[in-house]
Design a protein around this motif. Structure first.
Motif, PDB file in Angstrom:
ATOM      1  N   VAL A 173       9.752  54.016  37.955  1.00  0.00           N
ATOM      2  CA  VAL A 173      10.441  53.003  36.762  1.00  0.00           C
ATOM      3  C   VAL A 173      12.300  52.760  36.636  1.00  0.00           C
ATOM      4  O   VAL A 173      12.067  51.454  36.096  1.00  0.00           O
ATOM      5  N   LEU A 174      12.752  53.048  38.142  1.00  0.00           N
ATOM      6  CA  LEU A 174      13.794  52.638  38.137  1.00  0.00           C
ATOM      7  C   LEU A 174      13.708  50.603  39.188  1.00  0.00           C
ATOM      8  O   LEU A 174      14.549  49.887  38.125  1.00  0.00           O
ATOM      9  N   THR A 175      12.600  50.862  39.448  1.00  0.00           N
ATOM     10  CA  THR A 175      12.408  49.382  40.257  1.00  0.00           C
ATOM     11  C   THR A 175      11.152  48.347  39.124  1.00  0.00           C
ATOM     12  O   THR A 175      11.570  47.326  39.001  1.00  0.00           O
ATOM     13  N   GLY A 176      10.974  49.186  37.732  1.00  0.00           N
ATOM     14  CA  GLY A 176      10.290  48.640  36.842  1.00  0.00           C
ATOM     15  C   GLY A 176      10.903  48.538  35.173  1.00  0.00           C
ATOM     16  O   GLY A 176      10.912  47.046  35.185  1.00  0.00           O
ATOM     17  N   MET A 191      16.874  48.361  49.846  1.00  0.00           N
ATOM     18  CA  MET A 191      15.276  48.860  51.189  1.00  0.00           C
ATOM     19  C   MET A 191      14.445  48.378  52.000  1.00  0.00           C
ATOM     20  O   MET A 191      13.944  47.167  52.619  1.00  0.00           O
ATOM     21  N   ALA A 192      13.486  48.019  50.368  1.00  0.00           N
ATOM     22  CA  ALA A 192      12.004  48.481  50.360  1.00  0.00           C
ATOM     23  C   ALA A 192      11.726  47.392  49.591  1.00  0.00           C
ATOM     24  O   ALA A 192      10.481  47.399  49.676  1.00  0.00           O
ATOM     25  N   GLY A 193      12.489  47.021  48.394  1.00  0.00           N
ATOM     26  CA  GLY A 193      11.724  46.662  46.824  1.00  0.00           C
ATOM     27  C   GLY A 193      11.223  47.738  46.038  1.00  0.00           C
ATOM     28  O   GLY A 193      11.187  49.129  46.080  1.00  0.00           O
ATOM     29  N   PRO A 194      10.419  47.165  45.552  1.00  0.00           N
ATOM     30  CA  PRO A 194       9.932  48.013  44.257  1.00  0.00           C
ATOM     31  C   PRO A 194       9.019  49.338  45.694  1.00  0.00           C
ATOM     32  O   PRO A 194       8.522  50.335  45.124  1.00  0.00           O
ATOM     33  N   ALA A 195       8.211  48.752  46.990  1.00  0.00           N
ATOM     34  CA  ALA A 195       7.824  49.769  47.476  1.00  0.00           C
ATOM     35  C   ALA A 195       8.681  51.175  48.028  1.00  0.00           C
ATOM     36  O   ALA A 195       8.308  51.752  48.963  1.00  0.00           O
ATOM     37  N   LYS A 198       6.185  42.637  36.042  1.00  0.00           N
ATOM     38  CA  LYS A 198       7.503  41.602  36.787  1.00  0.00           C
ATOM     39  C   LYS A 198       8.418  42.081  37.626  1.00  0.00           C
ATOM     40  O   LYS A 198       8.015  41.420  39.022  1.00  0.00           O
ATOM     41  N   ASN A 199       8.856  42.671  37.718  1.00  0.00           N
ATOM     42  CA  ASN A 199      10.229  43.601  38.850  1.00  0.00           C
ATOM     43  C   ASN A 199       9.264  43.980  40.280  1.00  0.00           C
ATOM     44  O   ASN A 199       9.993  43.788  40.637  1.00  0.00           O
ATOM     45  N   TYR A 200       7.882  44.469  39.540  1.00  0.00           N
ATOM     46  CA  TYR A 200       7.133  44.291  40.633  1.00  0.00           C
ATOM     47  C   TYR A 200       6.792  43.866  41.499  1.00  0.00           C
ATOM     48  O   TYR A 200       5.922  44.057  42.751  1.00  0.00           O
ATOM     49  N   HIS A 201       7.091  42.496  41.842  1.00  0.00           N
ATOM     50  CA  HIS A 201       6.564  41.839  42.901  1.00  0.00           C
ATOM     51  C   HIS A 201       8.160  40.431  43.189  1.00  0.00           C
ATOM     52  O   HIS A 201       8.946  40.348  41.726  1.00  0.00           O
ATOM     53  N   PRO A 202       7.673  40.556  44.618  1.00  0.00           N
ATOM     54  CA  PRO A 202       6.600  41.480  45.753  1.00  0.00           C
ATOM     55  C   PRO A 202       7.114  42.197  45.286  1.00  0.00           C
ATOM     56  O   PRO A 202       8.229  42.524  45.345  1.00  0.00           O
ATOM     57  N   PHE A 203       6.196  43.492  45.916  1.00  0.00           N
ATOM     58  CA  PHE A 203       6.384  44.758  45.658  1.00  0.00           C
ATOM     59  C   PHE A 203       6.838  45.507  47.123  1.00  0.00           C
ATOM     60  O   PHE A 203       7.519  46.345  47.555  1.00  0.00           O
ATOM     61  N   ALA A 204       6.786  44.577  48.080  1.00  0.00           N
ATOM     62  CA  ALA A 204       7.249  44.931  49.919  1.00  0.00           C
ATOM     63  C   ALA A 204       7.934  44.048  49.765  1.00  0.00           C
ATOM     64  O   ALA A 204       7.247  43.100  50.637  1.00  0.00           O
ATOM     65  N   PRO A 205       9.105  43.480  49.790  1.00  0.00           N
ATOM     66  CA  PRO A 205       9.472  41.848  49.900  1.00  0.00           C
ATOM     67  C   PRO A 205       9.829  41.903  51.734  1.00  0.00           C
ATOM     68  O   PRO A 205      10.553  41.314  52.813  1.00  0.00           O
ATOM     69  N   PHE A 206       9.992  43.491  52.036  1.00  0.00           N
ATOM     70  CA  PHE A 206      10.579  43.428  53.526  1.00  0.00           C
ATOM     71  C   PHE A 206       9.798  44.077  54.305  1.00  0.00           C
ATOM     72  O   PHE A 206      10.042  44.953  55.350  1.00  0.00           O
TER      73      PHE A 206
END
Length: 479
Positions: free
Chosen positions: A291-294, A75-79, A226-234
């Protein structure tokens, strides 16, 4: 002249009765009422601050972190880490208000008991009714999530159970039998007594915290920035929506306040236990989301099996299995503490006469509310066995948040109406902290779906019907 009518004596008498009936809805309990009910109930005081903190950790760290994290990431991406932070701030603020009221009124019943003193009977009933929604539904969700993880582990060893006994009636099966069997086991453990339940909970809490720490330690070296980009896609909307769902991961810390009557020194142990509980879960949750989103791109995270799946994706299969087993063990303690809290709320409402008195009868052998324990297990078993996971979770969130709003307002009111009452712990920054807590809770509630609000309204109407048909007539305040 007909338009100049005088009111008769009967008119005034009837009006007075109506006014008295209306005011009776807001009759309040005082500290003496609560203390007398505590002395008469017969519950045994066996829990210290560490036991109470473990109860909170046992309730909070479970299905929320092992299942909801993946949903929030989608729902929120790395954010999603910001979503966790918003939910954490809300929960911590609520914990501060809970700690003050728990040291003022060290009784079972949690928010329900506090609102009885602050607002009166009708508001206390509504809050208590919503707490029933929170605990019963939350317990059913945990049992359902445990069943899913357990069935998934069996599949790793090529053991396949038929859908007819592993899925609920509305999910294409007949009954979720593993979930029902787990609830039967936990109900038996709770029936044995609080001391025995606490020992089992403490062991499982240690296991699942250890598993989470292992996940973090294994994942950190494999984080790809790189997995943190885009940080807040939504954008902000995605963060808000995820916060509303992720709040489920924090539900359960309020169970600590339901243990007040069974703690050795409630005015010291309850606030200490709350603060230890909240500190540990906030640190763990923020670390896990980072860690999970990274280590895995957020869209590739398995919604139903987030943590084990992510470790398998980076080639740590033994870690994946270990986390899966830890999740199964960890959710056992979550279910145990959730059912524990529900039983104590049923007991307290029964003791006040709002539901039948049989629910508050304490067994002489184990010192626990026996009938209440068995009935709670039966109802939860039915919910988990026949209703699917997705129908239940939002209802649990909205019921909990509404109770937190009332607790926060209650702190402000009681500072005015009972300024000289002893408070071993004082919530800092009153009235600003409780007002901020209300704002955060309403923010999260606004992110829930309209259908959830409709179901919540129906639940509340049913609760009011029960109160006016039974509770108002049998309340102990009538005598």
């Amino acid at each position: 002249m007909n338009f100049i009518k005088k009111r008769s004596e009967n008119d005034f008498r009837n009006s007075s009765k109506s006014y008295g009936y209306f005011m009776g809805l807001f009759r309040k309990r005082n500290v003496n009422n609560l203390e007398n009910s505590v002395e008469a109930n017969g519950l045994k005081r066996k829990l210290n601050a560490i036991d109470i903190a473990a109860l909170g950790l046992g309730a909070v760290i479970g299905t929320g972190i092992f299942v909801v994290t993946g949903q929030g990431a989608h729902m929120a991406g790395p954010a999603v880490v910001i979503s966790y932070l918003i939910a954490a701030i809300t929960s911590t603020l609520c914990a501060l208000t809970y700690a003050e009221l728990a040291t003022m009124f060290p009784v079972s019943g949690s928010t329900y008991s506090y609102c009885y003193v602050a607002f009166g009977e009708i508001i206390a009933w509504i809050v208590g009714w919503n707490l029933i929604l929170e605990y019963l539904v939350s317990a059913a969700i945990v049992a359902s999530g445990w069943s899913s993880v357990f069935v998934g582990i069996l599949k790793l060893y090529n053991i396949y159970l038929p859908d007819s006994i592993t899925k609920s009636l509305l999910s294409g099966g007949i009954i979720d039998l593993p979930a029902v069997l787990l609830i039967i086991f936990i109900t038996y453990v709770l029936y044995k007594g609080v001391s025995e339940s606490s020992k089992i909970n403490n062991i499982t809490v240690i296991i699942k915290i250890a598993v989470i720490v292992i996940f973090i330690a294994l994942g950190v070296p494999h984080i790809n920035v790189k997995n943190y980009h885009p940080f807040a896609p939504f954008g902000l909307k995605g963060i808000m929506t995820a916060s509303s769902v992720i709040f489920f991961a924090y539900i359960g810390f309020d169970t600590v306040s339901t243990s007040a009557e069974e703690s050795i020194n409630p005015k010291r142990d309850v606030p200490i236990g709350l603060m230890i509980c909240m500190t540990v879960i906030v640190v763990l949750y923020l670390a896990i989301s980072l860690v999970l989103t990274g280590i895995v791109p957020f869209m590739k995270i398995d919604v139903n099996n987030a943590l084990p799946f992510s470790l398998a994706q980076i080639g740590i299969n033994w870690g994946s299995v270990l986390v899966s087993v830890g999740a199964v063990v960890g959710m056992v303690s979550t279910l145990l503490v959730t059912l524990y809290g529900q039983i104590r709320i049923f007991m307290t409402m029964s003791r006040d006469g709002l539901i039948p008195s049989a629910f508050s009868k304490i067994t002489s052998r184990n010192g626990i509310p026996g009938i209440c324990t068995i009935l709670t297990g039966i109802i939860t078993g039915i919910l988990s066995g026949f209703l699917p996971f997705n129908i239940l979770m939002d209802l649990c969130n909205i019921g909990t948040l509404s109770a937190f709003v009332m607790v926060s307002i209650g702190v402000i009111i009681l500072r005015k109406t009972m300024p000289n009452a002893e408070r071993k712990f004082r919530c800092p920054g009153v009235p600003f902290t409780p007002i901020l807590t209300v704002a955060f809770c309403l923010y999260l509630m606004a992110g829930l779906q309209p259908l959830t609000w409709m179901r919540f309204l129906i639940w509340t109407i049913v609760g009011l019907a029960i109160y006016f048909l039974y509770g108002i007539k049998h309340s102990t305040l009538n005598y």
